[in-house]
Design a protein around this motif. Structure first.
Motif, PDB file in Angstrom:
ATOM      1  N   UNK A 128       0.857  -1.198   0.000  1.00 34.27           N
ATOM      2  CA  UNK A 128       0.000   0.000   0.000  1.00 34.27           C
ATOM      3  C   UNK A 128       0.885   1.237   0.000  1.00 34.27           C
ATOM      4  N   UNK A 129       0.472   2.256  -0.727  1.00 32.49           N
ATOM      5  CA  UNK A 129       1.266   3.475  -0.800  1.00 32.49           C
ATOM      6  C   UNK A 129       1.346   4.140   0.566  1.00 32.49           C
ATOM      7  N   UNK A 130       2.563   4.516   0.949  1.00 31.69           N
ATOM      8  CA  UNK A 130       2.801   5.209   2.207  1.00 31.69           C
ATOM      9  C   UNK A 130       3.707   6.404   1.955  1.00 31.69           C
ATOM     10  N   UNK A 131       3.587   7.386   2.860  1.00 32.35           N
ATOM     11  CA  UNK A 131       4.468   8.543   2.808  1.00 32.35           C
ATOM     12  C   UNK A 131       5.630   8.309   3.755  1.00 32.35           C
ATOM     13  N   UNK A 216      -5.137  17.481  13.212  1.00 35.50           N
ATOM     14  CA  UNK A 216      -4.711  16.156  12.783  1.00 35.50           C
ATOM     15  C   UNK A 216      -5.156  15.112  13.807  1.00 35.50           C
ATOM     16  N   UNK A 217      -5.807  14.072  13.298  1.00 33.87           N
ATOM     17  CA  UNK A 217      -6.259  12.975  14.151  1.00 33.87           C
ATOM     18  C   UNK A 217      -6.354  11.703  13.345  1.00 33.87           C
ATOM     19  N   UNK A 225       1.873  11.217   5.712  1.00 37.52           N
ATOM     20  CA  UNK A 225       1.558  11.934   4.476  1.00 37.52           C
ATOM     21  C   UNK A 225       0.835  13.243   4.778  1.00 37.52           C
ATOM     22  N   UNK A 226      -0.138  13.205   5.675  1.00 37.17           N
ATOM     23  CA  UNK A 226      -0.915  14.396   5.978  1.00 37.17           C
ATOM     24  C   UNK A 226      -0.046  15.498   6.578  1.00 37.17           C
ATOM     25  N   UNK A 227       0.759  15.141   7.566  1.00 37.30           N
ATOM     26  CA  UNK A 227       1.595  16.138   8.240  1.00 37.30           C
ATOM     27  C   UNK A 227       2.716  16.618   7.327  1.00 37.30           C
ATOM     28  N   UNK A 228       3.378  15.686   6.658  1.00 33.93           N
ATOM     29  CA  UNK A 228       4.488  16.068   5.798  1.00 33.93           C
ATOM     30  C   UNK A 228       4.029  16.972   4.664  1.00 33.93           C
ATOM     31  N   UNK A 229       2.887  16.674   4.074  1.00 31.77           N
ATOM     32  CA  UNK A 229       2.380  17.503   2.976  1.00 31.77           C
ATOM     33  C   UNK A 229       2.072  18.914   3.456  1.00 31.77           C
ATOM     34  N   UNK A 230       1.455  19.024   4.620  1.00 30.22           N
ATOM     35  CA  UNK A 230       1.091  20.337   5.157  1.00 30.22           C
ATOM     36  C   UNK A 230       2.331  21.127   5.553  1.00 30.22           C
ATOM     37  N   UNK A 231       3.236  20.494   6.292  1.00 29.54           N
ATOM     38  CA  UNK A 231       4.442  21.203   6.734  1.00 29.54           C
ATOM     39  C   UNK A 231       5.328  21.539   5.539  1.00 29.54           C
ATOM     40  N   UNK A 232       5.412  20.618   4.578  1.00 29.11           N
ATOM     41  CA  UNK A 232       6.214  20.880   3.395  1.00 29.11           C
ATOM     42  C   UNK A 232       5.691  22.041   2.574  1.00 29.11           C
ATOM     43  N   UNK A 233       4.362  22.160   2.462  1.00 28.68           N
ATOM     44  CA  UNK A 233       3.780  23.279   1.725  1.00 28.68           C
ATOM     45  C   UNK A 233       4.108  24.604   2.400  1.00 28.68           C
ATOM     46  N   UNK A 234       4.068  24.631   3.729  1.00 27.55           N
ATOM     47  CA  UNK A 234       4.433  25.844   4.460  1.00 27.55           C
ATOM     48  C   UNK A 234       5.915  26.148   4.301  1.00 27.55           C
ATOM     49  N   UNK A 235       6.731  25.110   4.390  1.00 26.64           N
ATOM     50  CA  UNK A 235       8.180  25.273   4.275  1.00 26.64           C
ATOM     51  C   UNK A 235       8.545  25.844   2.914  1.00 26.64           C
ATOM     52  N   UNK A 236       7.874  25.372   1.866  1.00 28.12           N
ATOM     53  CA  UNK A 236       8.180  25.850   0.519  1.00 28.12           C
ATOM     54  C   UNK A 236       7.903  27.340   0.360  1.00 28.12           C
ATOM     55  N   UNK A 237       7.019  27.886   1.207  1.00 27.74           N
ATOM     56  CA  UNK A 237       6.721  29.323   1.183  1.00 27.74           C
ATOM     57  C   UNK A 237       7.495  30.095   2.251  1.00 27.74           C
ATOM     58  N   UNK A 238       8.340  29.395   2.997  1.00 26.90           N
ATOM     59  CA  UNK A 238       9.054  29.984   4.123  1.00 26.90           C
ATOM     60  C   UNK A 238       8.073  30.587   5.129  1.00 26.90           C
ATOM     61  N   UNK A 239       7.006  29.841   5.396  1.00 29.11           N
ATOM     62  CA  UNK A 239       5.989  30.242   6.364  1.00 29.11           C
ATOM     63  C   UNK A 239       5.957  29.229   7.510  1.00 29.11           C
ATOM     64  N   UNK A 272       1.618   9.604  17.795  1.00 29.23           N
ATOM     65  CA  UNK A 272       2.279  10.888  18.046  1.00 29.23           C
ATOM     66  C   UNK A 272       3.737  10.824  17.602  1.00 29.23           C
ATOM     67  N   UNK A 273       4.336   9.631  17.614  1.00 23.53           N
ATOM     68  CA  UNK A 273       5.700   9.487  17.106  1.00 23.53           C
ATOM     69  C   UNK A 273       5.735   9.715  15.603  1.00 23.53           C
ATOM     70  N   UNK A 274       4.795   9.118  14.879  1.00 22.33           N
ATOM     71  CA  UNK A 274       4.720   9.347  13.436  1.00 22.33           C
ATOM     72  C   UNK A 274       4.424  10.816  13.130  1.00 22.33           C
ATOM     73  N   UNK A 275       3.549  11.415  13.907  1.00 24.45           N
ATOM     74  CA  UNK A 275       3.212  12.832  13.757  1.00 24.45           C
ATOM     75  C   UNK A 275       4.460  13.694  13.930  1.00 24.45           C
ATOM     76  N   UNK A 276       5.203  13.452  14.993  1.00 24.68           N
ATOM     77  CA  UNK A 276       6.391  14.256  15.291  1.00 24.68           C
ATOM     78  C   UNK A 276       7.488  14.028  14.263  1.00 24.68           C
ATOM     79  N   UNK A 277       7.702  12.775  13.861  1.00 30.62           N
ATOM     80  CA  UNK A 277       8.741  12.488  12.873  1.00 30.62           C
ATOM     81  C   UNK A 277       8.420  13.127  11.531  1.00 30.62           C
ATOM     82  N   UNK A 278       7.140  13.243  11.206  1.00 28.72           N
ATOM     83  CA  UNK A 278       6.761  13.869   9.937  1.00 28.72           C
ATOM     84  C   UNK A 278       7.082  15.359   9.929  1.00 28.72           C
TER      85      UNK A 278
END
Length: 471
Positions: A128-131, A216-217, A225-239, A272-278
């Motif tokens: 199965x696809x995973x992030x 996030x829940x 995938x959910x956390x990384x996508x959100x944080x990555x989108x912010x990071x790409x804007x330097x926000x 919460x470990x997966x959340x934090x690592x993302x």
């Protein structure tokens, strides 16, 4: 480890062309030239016993023969700029395989690929696809032209592996000051889907264009995938991204409208470990478990022990501190009318406030900013004798008209009429470190008050009531 001379030479030529004048990466610089594979595989190269093809917007990699070593069947792509030694990066990607096996991901210097790898980690692929989101620090080297590789040999078979959304970004050197505005928030998505209407224009102008927390829940199947996508989108804007971690077992034990959460303490620790690592080493803000401390006493109604709730929160603060070191975590402290400051302070201490930057107040509530600040100051007064005074933030998303009062005060928190948007999110010069919109304005508290929508569902009528300050 790179033993395929012809392929290595070809890849080196591509790198030379790309890196004639190496430029330092920035928060907005994507270091993968083609991570979405919409039309081609270039500049990804098949090395050893592999073939590559673009297939339905993914990179398809066929392992052609059984090989002993991981690097005997691999794909590689040069980064679009040299790495900066000592700087932090995050490699992220989606992947799945026709058979489950352990692959290897590297970010390595092309001049010395087998001996100078900034990242070399095993990745357990599944069907199965995973992030996957992996932080690392660039190693010191005299030549820092780099490549990303996925090494797929050594599985004992000939799997077919598919990759998508490959990203490599450098972590911001300094903490962003601007807060991230997501185009994927509930109000923003509703406004985009209803363009041209008066309501959509008002919601876009008054709510959707503001920096609002993302919650996030366990409604996200792949939390990485959910956390990384959100944080990555912010990071790409330097926000600066803003997240709510909301998955503790026995969640919302007092009101039940938002009930659920992880099944048990082990499940929550893993989540919460997966959340934090993302999040990793990237900068972020996290409000940890709204009502988690204040509502812990209510778990006795279902035969649970409040002390278990505090222990799970303590563990969560430790995990976030270790796995997301650049994240400012605010442990939620309820609101000014729920638990007295002298009682709240020791609960925060046993729940791990010492591991966090501070605490949040008034999340999803309507108490005025002045009263919320007075409560936070009082809590700090009691904390000062143990862990010391902490920073605090106030949720102002719906407190523009203050709290609602009627003859049934026990439900006045649930979509009450006549409430109004509060002060927009911003860092504060004194008092609260930030006023935030932690609760998403327009998201229902549950089927109650002036909304019939389930908890967390966006209700445009509720949003318009908050904009207008009416029912």
């Amino acid at each position: 480890m790179r033993l395929i001379a012809g392929k290595a030479t070809a890849l080196a030529a591509v790198l030379a062309a790309l890196l004639l004048v190496p430029q330092p990466a920035s928060a907005a610089t994507q270091l993968i030239g083609n991570g979405t594979f919409n039309s081609s595989t270039s500049p990804w190269a098949a090395i050893g016993q592999t073939t590559v093809a673009a297939e339905s917007g993914r990179l398809r990699v066929d392992v052609k023969a059984i090989v002993a070593n991981a690097w005997d069947a691999m794909v590689a792509s040069p980064t679009t700029a040299a790495l900066n030694p000592g700087k932090s990066y995050t490699l992220s990607f989606d992947a799945y395989s026709t058979v489950a096996f352990k692959a290897r991901a590297t970010v390595q210097y092309t001049a010395t690929p087998s001996s100078n790898q900034s990242l070399a980690t095993d990745v357990q692929l599944t069907t199965a696809s995973k992030r996957y989101s992996i932080p690392f620090t660039a190693a010191t080297a005299s030549s820092t032209a780099a490549e990303v590789t996925f090494q797929l040999g050594g599985s004992g078979g000939t799997p077919v592996v598919r990759f998508d959304n490959v990203s490599l970004l450098e972590t911001q050197t300094t903490r962003p000051t601007a807060l991230y505005v997501s185009s994927q928030s509930n109000p923003a998505k509703w406004a985009a889907a209803n363009q041209g209407t008066t309501e959509a224009q008002a919601i876009q102008a008054n709510i959707a264009n503001k920096p609002i927390f993302e919650w996030f829940g366990n409604w996200f199947g792949d939390i990485t995938q959910a956390v990384d996508s959100y944080v990555g989108a912010a990071q790409a804007q330097d926000k600066l991204p803003m997240l709510v971690a909301y998955n503790i077992p026995n969640r919302d034990a007092c009101a039940l409208h938002s009930g659920g959460g992880a099944g048990d303490a082990t499940g929550y620790h893993n989540w919460i470990t997966d959340f934090a690592k993302a999040i990793g080493t990237r900068h972020a803000v996290v409000v940890l478990e709204p009502d988690g401390v204040a509502a812990a006493g209510c778990v006795t109604k279902i035969g649970k022990d409040p002390e278990d709730q505090y222990r799970m929160l303590l563990d969560a603060t430790q995990v976030l501190k270790a796995q997301a070191p650049n994240t400012w975590v605010y442990l939620d402290a309820g609101n000014a009318t729920w638990i007295a400051a002298d009682a709240m302070a020791p609960l925060l201490v046993k729940s791990g406030i010492a591991n966090t930057r501070g605490f949040s107040v008034n999340v999803s509530n309507y108490i005025t900013t002045a009263d919320s600040q007075a409560y936070a100051v009082a809590v700090n007064g009691y904390l000062s004798g143990s862990v010391g005074a902490k920073k605090y933030v106030i949720d102002t998303s719906r407190n523009g008209n203050g709290p609602y009062s009627d003859s049934t005060p026990e439900d006045n928190w649930c979509n009450p009429p006549g409430r109004k948007l509060g002060t927009p999110p911003a860092q504060q010069p004194t008092g609260a470190e930030y006023v935030f919109w932690v609760k998403v304005p327009g998201d229902s508290d549950g089927p109650c008050g002036i909304s019939d929508e389930p908890a967390g569902t966006f209700d445009p009528a509720l949003a318009m009531a908050l904009i207008n300050g009416t029912s």
